[in-house]
Design an enzyme around this catalytic site. Sequence first.
Site, PDB file in Angstrom:
ATOM      1  N   ARG A 115       3.888   6.985  15.834  1.00 27.40           N
ATOM      2  CA  ARG A 115       3.340   8.200  15.228  1.00 27.40           C
ATOM      3  C   ARG A 115       2.923   9.178  16.323  1.00 27.40           C
ATOM      4  O   ARG A 115       2.323   8.775  17.328  1.00 27.40           O
ATOM      5  CB  ARG A 115       2.119   7.874  14.382  1.00 27.40           C
ATOM      6  CG  ARG A 115       2.409   6.951  13.214  1.00 27.40           C
ATOM      7  CD  ARG A 115       1.248   6.930  12.230  1.00 27.40           C
ATOM      8  NE  ARG A 115       1.339   5.813  11.296  1.00 27.40           N
ATOM      9  CZ  ARG A 115       2.082   5.809  10.183  1.00 27.40           C
ATOM     10  NH1 ARG A 115       2.809   6.869   9.875  1.00 27.40           N
ATOM     11  NH2 ARG A 115       2.093   4.752   9.388  1.00 27.40           N
ATOM     12  N   ARG A 120       0.831   6.835  19.105  1.00 30.45           N
ATOM     13  CA  ARG A 120       0.476   5.413  18.956  1.00 30.45           C
ATOM     14  C   ARG A 120       1.527   4.700  18.096  1.00 30.45           C
ATOM     15  O   ARG A 120       2.147   5.328  17.223  1.00 30.45           O
ATOM     16  CB  ARG A 120      -0.925   5.245  18.338  1.00 30.45           C
ATOM     17  CG  ARG A 120      -1.106   5.952  17.011  1.00 30.45           C
ATOM     18  CD  ARG A 120      -2.454   5.651  16.380  1.00 30.45           C
ATOM     19  NE  ARG A 120      -2.501   4.326  15.808  1.00 30.45           N
ATOM     20  CZ  ARG A 120      -2.040   4.013  14.590  1.00 30.45           C
ATOM     21  NH1 ARG A 120      -1.490   4.922  13.823  1.00 30.45           N
ATOM     22  NH2 ARG A 120      -2.136   2.780  14.151  1.00 30.45           N
ATOM     23  N   PRO A 121       1.697   3.400  18.344  1.00 26.09           N
ATOM     24  CA  PRO A 121       2.625   2.674  17.474  1.00 26.09           C
ATOM     25  C   PRO A 121       1.952   2.407  16.138  1.00 26.09           C
ATOM     26  O   PRO A 121       0.767   2.080  16.097  1.00 26.09           O
ATOM     27  CB  PRO A 121       2.851   1.357  18.232  1.00 26.09           C
ATOM     28  CG  PRO A 121       1.636   1.173  19.077  1.00 26.09           C
ATOM     29  CD  PRO A 121       1.066   2.533  19.373  1.00 26.09           C
ATOM     30  N   SER A 128       0.797  -1.216   0.000  1.00 28.49           N
ATOM     31  CA  SER A 128       0.000   0.000   0.000  1.00 28.49           C
ATOM     32  C   SER A 128       0.838   1.279   0.000  1.00 28.49           C
ATOM     33  O   SER A 128       1.549   1.556  -0.954  1.00 28.49           O
ATOM     34  CB  SER A 128      -0.943  -0.055   1.197  1.00 28.49           C
ATOM     35  OG  SER A 128      -1.953   0.882   1.046  1.00 28.49           O
ATOM     36  N   ASP A 133      -2.830   6.431  -3.059  1.00 27.23           N
ATOM     37  CA  ASP A 133      -1.640   5.718  -2.576  1.00 27.23           C
ATOM     38  C   ASP A 133      -1.330   4.529  -3.494  1.00 27.23           C
ATOM     39  O   ASP A 133      -2.015   4.311  -4.498  1.00 27.23           O
ATOM     40  CB  ASP A 133      -1.801   5.294  -1.113  1.00 27.23           C
ATOM     41  CG  ASP A 133      -2.837   4.201  -0.926  1.00 27.23           C
ATOM     42  OD1 ASP A 133      -3.690   4.032  -1.816  1.00 27.23           O
ATOM     43  OD2 ASP A 133      -2.796   3.492   0.095  1.00 27.23           O
TER      44      ASP A 133
END
Length: 555
Positions: free
Chosen positions: A513, A504-505, A70, A282
């Site tokens: 992040r 948060r991971p 992605s 994306d």
Amino acid sequence: MSSSVNLRTIYAFAREMYPKKVTTNIEYGTAGFRTKADKLDYVMYRMGLLATLRSRVKGGQTIGVMITASHNPEPDNGVKLIDPRGEMLENSWEQLATDLANVSDKDLQSEVEKVIQTHNIDMGSASSVFVGMDNRYHSPGLLKAVSDGVLALKGNVKSFGIVTTPMLHYMVLCSNSCGAYGTPTEEGYYQKLITAFRALRGSECERGNYKNQLLFDGSNGVGARKMLQFLKRMNDELNVTVYNQGEGKINENCGADYVKIGQTLPIGTPDSEPYTRCVSIDGDADRVVYFFTDEKKKFHLLDGDRIATLYAGYLMDLVTKCEIDLKLGIVQTAYANGGSTDYIEKELKVPVACVPTGVKHLHHKALEYDIGVYFEANGHGTIVFSEHTKESVRAVADNSELNEEQIEAAKKLLSTIEVINETVGDAISDMFLVEIILQSNGWDVKDWYNTYTDLPNLQKKICVANRNIITTTDAERKVVTPEGLQNGIDEIVAKYPRGRSFVRPSGTEDIVRVYAEAATNEDVEHLVAEVSQLVYGLAGGIGPELNSTANGLPN
Ligand code: G16
């Protein structure tokens, strides 16, 4: 349990062709497995096995396997499984996927036997697995590994070659709905969307401030190719210039993630008049954001929050005109800009829910509404309509005794259901609906942008030794561990008017992040820098020194 499959084949294949050379464990996360492509052969083979088992558990319905990383950089790849209704893999099977990926080659056969026994799978029964891949150079080799996994269990596999992620989700649902959702071919996908687009847009290409001109950053991914395929079939109904068509590396200095996080133009953006609509998708075309520059060449972003609010306004208008009592709701994540949430609650007066990052969380929450609009700020989202909604709208559209406006609105709503890919966020289908709404409103990007004001916001990526020491709660808005981090964030945030920040991971990259928003640009730069320093210190930061940059990315 009848078994016509010699399960010893599983180990033979693994040992000869897809040995597990990696010793570290891998986890089925936010978007399946994702890591460096050269570490994925054995995972792909095993996911071929799992998809076949899942298909047999589901009475032979088709399961999808999409090979893509992605938004990640070119050296990465990944795999996500698609459930029969075109949805993300069910939670409990995520754990099976993780277990199956991490056992040794020798234990692989017994792990498969365990799944067969637990789920009482008839290994002689029918199965169907659809496989698709993005356009990374290592994807074909990985696709072969998935296919071999299916064949090891004597399953049926069909490869769609290079397709976008949402196209494969669409194919899976088409196949399992016996064609009711559409024809499970690439042409079927194009024709379904184009037909609905035409029905909604009519022959009028320009209207009010709306101009039929669009710049499309394809992120050097599969979406660029598919957009060109759409355009071939569309006779200038949409005037689109596609760039980053594949001449550079996938997602490098381009694409929806780059544009959203960096709040900057992708590489290669052609010169254009101020306020020209630009779109960025994306690498596998499941996310979309819009952007434009003004007369001072200042960049402006219209992200997933903006798309959700645009959709909600349009849908509410149609539902009101249909005179049907339907409950519409919007689902967001913690990344949603506070400005958008205020607008949804105070102006649109639509219920809004917040869930953890990951499309599956948003999708499930959205199913609670008659019409659920869900979007991550990063541009990943769609609309889901309940069966009740579809039936009620059809009943209005078919009732010739009702007034014209009512019937017309119902017909439009039916075409909206057709143009949207309900299975998962679909950059191209989402873009079609944005274009339809802007044209119908006679709006240019300025009109859209002026609906509400975003709070200045920034994101940072922090490298730490082990990102999983950070755990969160409250839809990721609060940190649980490491101790002291949340208190520290609270103290920093309290200094800034309208300040908000969370940590948060990532589920898709080996980073943490940090998100921050505040009343002014200056404040948000300080806020994100302070919180990042705190994370760096308390969560064991490694790698590049932290520096607050204009776009929020680490130097
Ligand atoms: C995937 C997920 C999204 C998520 C994104 C980033 O997107 O499908 O739901 O928002 O990763 O996740 P994280 O912040 O955990 O890295 P994609 O487009 O990469 O498949």
